[in-house]
Design a protein around this motif. Structure first.
Motif, short mmCIF file in Angstrom:
data_model
loop_
_atom_site.label_atom_id
_atom_site.label_comp_id
_atom_site.label_asym_id
_atom_site.label_seq_id
_atom_site.Cartn_x
_atom_site.Cartn_y
_atom_site.Cartn_z
N LEU A 1 -8.89 93.64 10.81
CA LEU A 1 -8.01 93.76 9.55
C LEU A 1 -6.78 94.47 9.70
N LYS A 2 -6.58 95.33 10.75
CA LYS A 2 -5.34 95.74 10.93
C LYS A 2 -4.21 94.68 11.18
N SER A 3 -4.60 93.69 12.28
CA SER A 3 -3.50 92.73 12.63
C SER A 3 -3.29 91.81 11.37
N LEU A 4 -4.54 91.50 10.76
CA LEU A 4 -4.34 90.74 9.69
C LEU A 4 -3.45 91.22 8.36
N ARG A 5 -3.84 92.28 8.28
CA ARG A 5 -2.88 93.38 7.29
C ARG A 5 -1.17 93.08 7.52
N LYS A 6 -1.14 93.27 8.97
CA LYS A 6 0.38 93.08 9.28
C LYS A 6 0.87 91.86 9.18
N GLN A 7 0.15 90.85 9.40
CA GLN A 7 0.80 89.49 9.33
C GLN A 7 0.90 89.13 7.89
N ARG A 8 0.08 89.54 6.73
CA ARG A 8 0.05 89.15 5.54
C ARG A 8 1.13 89.78 4.85
N THR A 9 1.36 91.15 4.94
CA THR A 9 2.37 91.95 4.53
C THR A 9 3.69 91.32 5.00
N LEU B 1 -18.49 82.97 0.76
CA LEU B 1 -18.25 84.39 0.74
C LEU B 1 -16.59 84.67 0.44
N GLU B 2 -15.74 83.68 0.79
CA GLU B 2 -14.38 83.80 0.66
C GLU B 2 -13.75 84.49 -0.49
N PRO B 3 -14.44 84.15 -1.90
CA PRO B 3 -13.68 84.54 -3.02
C PRO B 3 -13.90 86.15 -3.03
N PHE B 4 -14.94 86.65 -2.26
CA PHE B 4 -15.18 88.18 -2.56
C PHE B 4 -14.07 88.81 -1.63
N PHE B 5 -13.48 88.20 -0.94
CA PHE B 5 -12.27 88.76 0.13
C PHE B 5 -10.82 88.45 -0.60
N TYR B 6 -10.72 87.94 -1.96
CA TYR B 6 -9.43 87.69 -2.49
C TYR B 6 -8.72 89.14 -2.89
N PRO B 7 -9.69 90.08 -3.31
CA PRO B 7 -8.89 91.51 -3.58
C PRO B 7 -8.27 91.80 -2.34
N MET B 8 -8.78 92.00 -1.14
CA MET B 8 -7.90 92.44 0.06
C MET B 8 -6.83 91.43 0.35
N HIS B 9 -6.50 90.30 0.08
CA HIS B 9 -5.43 89.37 0.09
C HIS B 9 -4.42 90.04 -0.95
N ASN B 10 -4.96 90.29 -2.00
CA ASN B 10 -4.04 90.66 -3.13
C ASN B 10 -3.55 91.95 -2.78
N TYR B 11 -4.37 93.10 -2.13
CA TYR B 11 -3.73 94.30 -1.84
C TYR B 11 -2.80 94.21 -0.77
N PHE B 12 -2.69 93.26 0.32
CA PHE B 12 -2.15 93.12 1.37
C PHE B 12 -0.76 92.54 0.88
N ALA B 13 -0.76 91.66 -0.46
CA ALA B 13 0.38 91.26 -1.07
C ALA B 13 1.30 92.34 -1.62
N ILE B 14 0.49 93.20 -2.25
CA ILE B 14 1.08 94.51 -3.09
C ILE B 14 2.00 95.29 -2.11
N ILE B 15 1.16 95.55 -0.68
CA ILE B 15 1.76 96.23 0.30
C ILE B 15 3.02 95.60 0.65
N GLY B 16 2.96 94.20 0.88
CA GLY B 16 4.19 93.45 1.36
C GLY B 16 5.27 93.66 0.38
N ASN B 17 5.07 93.52 -0.94
CA ASN B 17 6.27 93.59 -2.00
C ASN B 17 6.77 94.94 -1.94
N PHE B 18 6.12 96.12 -1.73
CA PHE B 18 6.51 97.45 -1.60
C PHE B 18 7.21 97.58 -0.39
N GLU B 19 6.96 97.14 0.75
CA GLU B 19 7.61 97.11 2.00
C GLU B 19 8.93 95.93 1.78
#
Length: 490
Positions: A311-319, A428-446
């Motif tokens: 998750l840590k690496s995925l978060r860096k990539q997506r943001t 299972l994938e649709p249940f991970f969408y909130p996580m991707h949206n969260y990464f998008a929010i963090i990326g926008n703040f950055e």
């Protein structure tokens, strides 16, 4: 108020899913047309043809010591007649350069070049003393990032076309043959760039820089990304290529017209989304000059790359992706609904603005509002359950559609259980969408804070099925006569 907001979300969801459906239909038609046309192509004739253009493969490398030798061997063994490999050591702080220097017997040479595009100081240009590796050129330069390294490679190379790749990627042996084909076929429109399908190498058996056996990733995060990449490339970019609205050629691998890139100013070092930003800048320049041009896409799986498994690496990539998207859209906002830029301005840019950038923000606000309604006990449960069922069913259907596309076309996953695992992942994938949206929010703040830089990437190397009883040294692995060495290209 809640009812109005819920209806807005529902309408936006219908529009978004309608666009996905249309893109899927366009992709299906375009893919069928491509496969029919491609069945008559004799790629061997391109290898032996004296008309095949020279191509420079530019691979930036920063702290890639775990995989660099295997990756260079793979590049040198590509199935094409007229190419060179330019490896750019971007001021690595590990022993990346020392490994290459030892294995390929490098020596510093006098090499004349112009700084057509600004880049960090090039400390030296190196060639191998072994004539078997005469295709290889190594640049040692001060650290400046991936975009700066690509600019240095463009300055050094003399070819009309160049391929930009990630040094930790694995390219299919015939990838260059397929990438160069649109440039040989161009008629009225000048082809300025082309990209191909990127696949995920996690859990595959890799030996000597070559994939020996393809496996579905064992970990859940990489497996979910297989679905994501399959949808994005087979259902998305194929359609946008046909609609002349393609805005992105993946940084993992793409081929470009060198002269057009130089005139456009090369890769931007001020954005983390240099791949998208370059394509937009090239397209703007061509449209403003009134030149008929084309950015195309090859649906064949041409390149394999590692994706984040935690998750840590995925978060860096997506943001980072979100920051790159925001920067590119902001820099080239003149394109937005501007007829001067054709379908790019009227379709491509608006789609990325509303559905790639704005949609995650709206979705996140929808999650927050739903939680608020639950807390105050004002939620309309029948409506929200119906909306959830609709969204979930469509998302799963879209993923299964992408899996079907893969199976009836390139069929890379040969085992039936791998396909069943992909279908299970789609559930299972649709249940991970909130996580991707969260990464998008963090990326926008950055992006709002003006954060720059790529950060550090975690390198794990490639998996091997088992070690042989005898382990040759890295120098022996690169000697002429071994599979994958440059002397196997004839």
């Amino acid at each position: 108020m809640g009812f109005i907001f819920a209806n807005i979300i529902f309408i936006l969801t219908l529009i978004l899913f309608g666009s996905y459906l249309l893109l899927g239909i366009f992709s299906a038609v375009a893919l069928r047309k491509y496969l029919r046309k491609n069945s008559y192509v004799n790629y061997n004739s391109l290898v032996s043809s004296p008309l095949s253009p020279k191509i420079s493969i530019i691979a930036p490398a920063f702290n890639e010591s775990k995989t660099i030798i295997d990756n260079v061997r793979t590049l040198l063994s590509l199935y094409y007649n007229n190419f060179e490999v330019i490896l750019v050591n971007d001021g690595s702080t590990d022993n990346t350069f020392e490994k290459i220097e030892e294995v390929y017997e490098l020596t510093k040479v006098n090499y004349y070049f112009d700084y057509h595009i600004p880049c960090e100081r090039i400390r030296g240009v190196y060639k191998s003393k072994n004539p078997s590796y005469n295709r290889l050129t190594v640049i040692d330069k001060n650290n400046g990032g991936k975009a700066d390294s690509l600019n240095a490679g463009i300055n050094i190379c003399q070819s009309t076309l160049f391929v930009s790749i990630d040094a930790d990627s694995i390219i299919e042996a015939d990838a260059i043959l397929k990438l160069v084909k649109p440039f040989l076929e161009e008629k009225e429109r000048k082809v300025i760039g082309a990209g191909g399908v990127i696949r995920i190498v996690n859990s595959c058996d890799v030996e000597g820089g070559h994939i020996r056996e393809i496996h579905l990733p064992g970990q859940i995060l990489p497996r979910l990304q297989v679905l994501e990449y399959t949808r994005a490339f087979l259902l998305g970019r194929m359609a946008w290529s046909q609609l002349d609205g393609l805005m992105l050629i993946s940084g993992a691998m793409g081929i470009f017209d060198r002269d057009t890139v130089i005139k456009a100013g090369g890769y931007s070092i001020t954005t983390v989304g240099e791949d998208m930003e370059l394509v937009l800048r090239m397209r703007r320049r061509m449209a403003e000059e009134g030149v008929k041009y084309e950015v195309t896409y090859i649906p064949d799986p041409l390149c394999w790359t590692q994706v984040p498994s935690d998750l840590k690496s995925l978060r860096k990539q997506r943001t980072r992706w979100t920051r790159g998207l925001v920067e590119s859209l902001k820099t080239h906002r003149k394109i937005f609904f501007n007829r001067t830029y054709g379908r790019l301005g009227l379709l491509g840019y608006p789609y990325w603005f509303f559905f790639e950038w704005l949609a995650p923000l709206i979705a996140f606000s929808g999650f927050v509002y739903t939680i608020y309604l639950v807390i105050i006990n004002s939620i309309n449960w029948p409506f929200y359950l119906l909306l959830f069922l609709f969204v979930y069913t469509f998302a799963v259907s879209l993923s299964i559609w992408a899996i079907l596309f893969e199976e009836i076309t390139f069929h890379k996953y040969k085992k039936k259980r791998d396909v069943l695992k992909l279908i299970s992942a789609a559930l299972l994938e649709p249940f991970f969408y909130p996580m991707h949206n969260y990464f998008a929010i963090i990326g926008n703040f950055e992006a709002l804070r003006g954060k720059k830089g790529w950060g550090t990437a975690k390198r794990t190397g490639f998996a091997k099925k088992k070690k042989p009883a005898y382990q040759p040294s890295v120098r022996q692995l690169a000697k002429p006569g071994n599979p994958g060495s440059s002397d196997s290209i004839t």
